[in-house]
Design an enzyme around this catalytic site. Structure first.
Site, PDB file in Angstrom:
ATOM      1  N   TRP A  76      33.016  41.929  31.079  1.00  0.00           N
ATOM      2  CA  TRP A  76      33.991  40.859  31.297  1.00  0.00           C
ATOM      3  C   TRP A  76      33.301  39.608  30.748  1.00  0.00           C
ATOM      4  CZ3 TRP A  76      33.933  37.062  35.704  1.00  0.00           C
ATOM      5  CH2 TRP A  76      35.073  36.234  35.694  1.00  0.00           C
TER       6      TRP A  76
ATOM      7  N   LYS B 265      43.787  39.126  42.581  1.00  0.00           N
ATOM      8  CA  LYS B 265      44.629  40.299  42.277  1.00  0.00           C
ATOM      9  C   LYS B 265      45.199  40.922  43.545  1.00  0.00           C
ATOM     10  CE  LYS B 265      42.016  40.010  38.482  1.00  0.00           C
ATOM     11  NZ  LYS B 265      42.102  39.046  37.489  1.00  0.00           N
TER      12      LYS B 265
ATOM     13  N   ASP C  92      30.296  42.553  41.846  1.00  0.00           N
ATOM     14  CA  ASP C  92      31.503  41.759  41.642  1.00  0.00           C
ATOM     15  C   ASP C  92      32.678  42.635  42.044  1.00  0.00           C
ATOM     16  OD1 ASP C  92      33.411  39.997  40.927  1.00  0.00           O
ATOM     17  OD2 ASP C  92      32.903  39.891  38.793  1.00  0.00           O
TER      18      ASP C  92
HETATM   19  C1  LMR Z   1      40.921  39.220  33.192  1.00  0.00           C
HETATM   20  O1  LMR Z   1      39.861  39.805  32.950  1.00  0.00           O
HETATM   21  O2  LMR Z   1      41.903  39.264  32.412  1.00  0.00           O
HETATM   22  C2  LMR Z   1      41.076  38.439  34.463  1.00  0.00           C
HETATM   23  O3  LMR Z   1      40.043  38.750  35.348  1.00  0.00           O
HETATM   24  C3  LMR Z   1      41.227  36.998  34.212  1.00  0.00           C
HETATM   25  C4  LMR Z   1      39.935  36.336  33.873  1.00  0.00           C
HETATM   26  O4  LMR Z   1      39.542  35.430  34.611  1.00  0.00           O
HETATM   27  O5  LMR Z   1      39.298  36.686  32.877  1.00  0.00           O
END
Ligand code: LMR
Length: 431
Positions: A159, A276, A240
C-alpha cells in the site's frame, strides 16, 4: 533641489524599486519540484471528470452498494440519531488520547476480550486520524524511541502510503517479498527468508487481514511460522488492520493473526481504521493499540505518544469516534453492526464470483481462481501496466497501475462490461 538633482534621485528610486521588484518576484519556493499526483486518489478525480456513461471506478478502496452508491451503514444511522438526541454532549475538546471508552472498546475489538494483554493491563490505546494516522503516530513514536533498528520492512507490493509514512519519519524502508506472480499467491518461502536475513530487531509492517493490494493472506500455519522467525530475530510486529470484519464478515477471524502474536508474548503495535468496516471514511476515525511486557511499559509509551499527539493534532476529532463508541458499547447495536458487515463482505464475495464466472464464460486466457481465493476489498488481477492503461483509455475503467481492482466498484450492472474489457486487453495488449 535642482531639476537634474531630482531627476538623479528619481533614477536612484526607480533602480532600487526595480531591484526590489526583481527580488520579490522570485518565490522562496521556486525550487520546489512538482510532486506526482497520488496514485489512488488521482484515479477518483480522473473518473469524476470522465463523461463516458459506462465508466467504472475500481480504484480507491471504498465500499459501494450494487447501485454503486456510497453506503451509510444502518447501524451508523441509528448511532447518529442517538448522538443527536444526547443533550449531555457538547463540543468540548476530547482528551489528547481520545475518549477512554472509545479507545478501550477499539482495543478490545482487535485484541479480544480474553486477550492476556487486556487481562493483565499491558496495553494502551490512542485515538488517531484513521488508519493512516495510526500508522503515522506509531511510526513517529518508534522513530524517536525504538533503538534496536532503523530498518522498517513493508510488503512488496505495498500500500503506497506505508512507504511514505515510514520514510517521512526517517526509517530506512525496505521491502519483504509478498506476492508470487506465478502462483498469484503468497511468496511464502522468500518472505521467511527475508525475515531471517533482516537485521535483528527490524520493524515489520504486517497486514492483519485482507492484504492491500493483493487480497492474499497467510494461512494460520504460515502466520505461526512467520511469528517463529520474528521471535528468533527479535523483530517488532507492526500490524495494520484496516478491514476487521470487512474481510471475512467475521470480526474474530479477521483479528486472528494479531491475537496469535499477542498470545505468543510479542510486544507489538496495531493500527485500526474504522473507515471501511464502519463506512466512516471521511470522519478519520482510527486507533493505535500497543501491547507491551508490563502495564507500566504501556503507560510510559502512552505518555510519550500523547506528547507527540499534542504537538501534531492537539486532540482527535469527536464525531466518528462517538459513533464507534456508541456501537461497540451497546450489545444490540454491536450485533446489528455485525449484520451490516456481513452484507458488505457478502456483496464483495458475490462480485468476485460474478467477475470470475464472466471471465471463464468468455474463455479469457489464463486462470482466474485467484479472484475468489483473494479476500477483502481488493483483487490483484495480474493485469500489467500496459493493459491497465488501455482499460483506462479505451474502456474508461479506472484501476491502479499495479492491476489492483477494488471489488467494491464492481456491480451486477457493470461486471459484464468489466469482464469483456479485461478479456480484450488480456488477448490483445502485449505485455
Ligand atoms: C486504498 O488503498 O484504496 C484505500 O485504503 C484508500 C487509501 O487511503 O489509500
Amino acid at each position: 533641489m535642482s531639476d537634474s538633482a531630482s531627476q538623479r534621485l528619481n533614477l536612484i528610486h526607480n533602480h532600487l524599486n526595480n531591484n526590489n521588484m526583481t527580488k520579490s518576484s522570485m518565490s522562496v519556493f521556486q525550487d520546489v519540484a512538482q510532486a506526482p499526483p497520488d496514485p489512488i486518489f488521482n484515479l477518483t478525480a480522473q473518473y469524476k471528470a470522465d463523461t463516458f456513461d459506462k465508466k467504472i471506478n475500481v480504484g480507491v478502496g471504498a465500499f459501494r452498494t450494487d447501485e454503486l452508491k456510497p453506503y451509510i451503514l444502518p447501524v451508523v444511522k441509528k448511532a447518529k440519531v442517538i448522538l443527536h438526541e444526547n443533550e449531555a454532549l457538547d463540543h468540548e475538546y476530547l482528551p489528547i488520547a481520545g475518549n477512554p471508552s472509545y479507545t478501550k472498546a477499539a482495543a478490545k475489538l482487535i485484541l479480544g476480550a480474553d486477550s492476556p494483554a487486556m487481562k493483565e493491563g499491558r496495553f494502551a490505546a490512542v485515538q488517531t486520524l484513521s488508519g493512516t494516522g495510526a500508522n503515522h503516530t506509531g511510526a513517529l513514536f518508534l522513530s524517536k524511541f525504538y533503538t534496536k533498528s532503523k530498518k522498517c520492512y513493508i510488503s512488496n507490493p505495498t500500500w503506497a502510503n506505508h512507504r511514505s509514512i515510514f520514510s517521512l519519519v526517517g526509517f530506512d524502508v525496505q521491502e519483504y517479498p509478498y506476492w508470487q506472480p506465478e502462483t498469484r499467491g503468497l511468496d511464502y518461502e522468500r518472505l521467511l527468508q527475508c525475515m531471517r536475513e533482516a537485521e535483528e530487531g527490524s520493524i515489520f509492517v504486517l497486514h492483519a487481514c485482507a492484504h492491500n493490494p493483493t487480497g492474499v493472506d497467510p494461512t494460520r500455519d504460515q502466520w505461526k511460522a512467520i511469528a517463529q522467525v520474528m521471535r528468533e530475530k527479535n523483530h517488532l510486529p507492526f500490524f495494520d488492520c484496516a478491514y476487521q470484519g470487512f474481510a471475512s464478515g467475521d470480526l474474530d477471524k479477521d483479528a486472528w493473526a494479531v491475537r496469535y502474536f499477542v498470545e505468543q508474548g510479542f510486544e507489538l503495535f496495531v493500527c485500526q481504521s474504522f473507515a471501511k468496516n464502519f463506512g466512516l471514511y471521511g470522519e478519520r476515525t482510527g486507533n493505535l493499540t500497543l501491547v507491551t511486557k508490563t502495564p507500566a511499559d504501556a503507560q510510559r509509551v502512552l505518555s510519550q505518544i500523547e506528547k507527540l499527539q499534542r504537538a501534531e493534532i492537539s486532540n482527535p476529532p469527536a464525531f466518528g469516534s462517538r459513533i464507534v463508541d456508541i456501537v461497540l458499547n451497546d450489545p444490540s447495536l454491536y450485533q446489528e453492526w455485525k449484520d451490516n458487515l456481513k452484507y458488505m463482505s457478502s456483496r464483495i464475495i458475490e462480485m468476485r464470483h460474478a467477475l470470475q464466472q464472466h471471465l471463464i464464460d468468455l474463455q479469457t486466457p489464463g486462470t482466474w481462481d485467484h479472484i475468489t481465493n483473494q479476500i477483502g476489498m481488493f483483487s490483484f488481477t495480474g493485469l500489467k501496466q500496459p493493459q491497465v492503461k488501455v482499460l483506462r483509455e479505451k474502456y474508461h475503467i479506472y484501476m491502479t497501475d499495479n492491476g489492483r481492482i477494488s471489488m467494491a466498484g464492481v456491480s451486477s450492472k457493470n461486471v459484464a462490461y468489466l469482464a469483456k474489457s479485461i478479456d480484450d486487453v488480456v488477448r490483445n495488449v502485449p505485455v
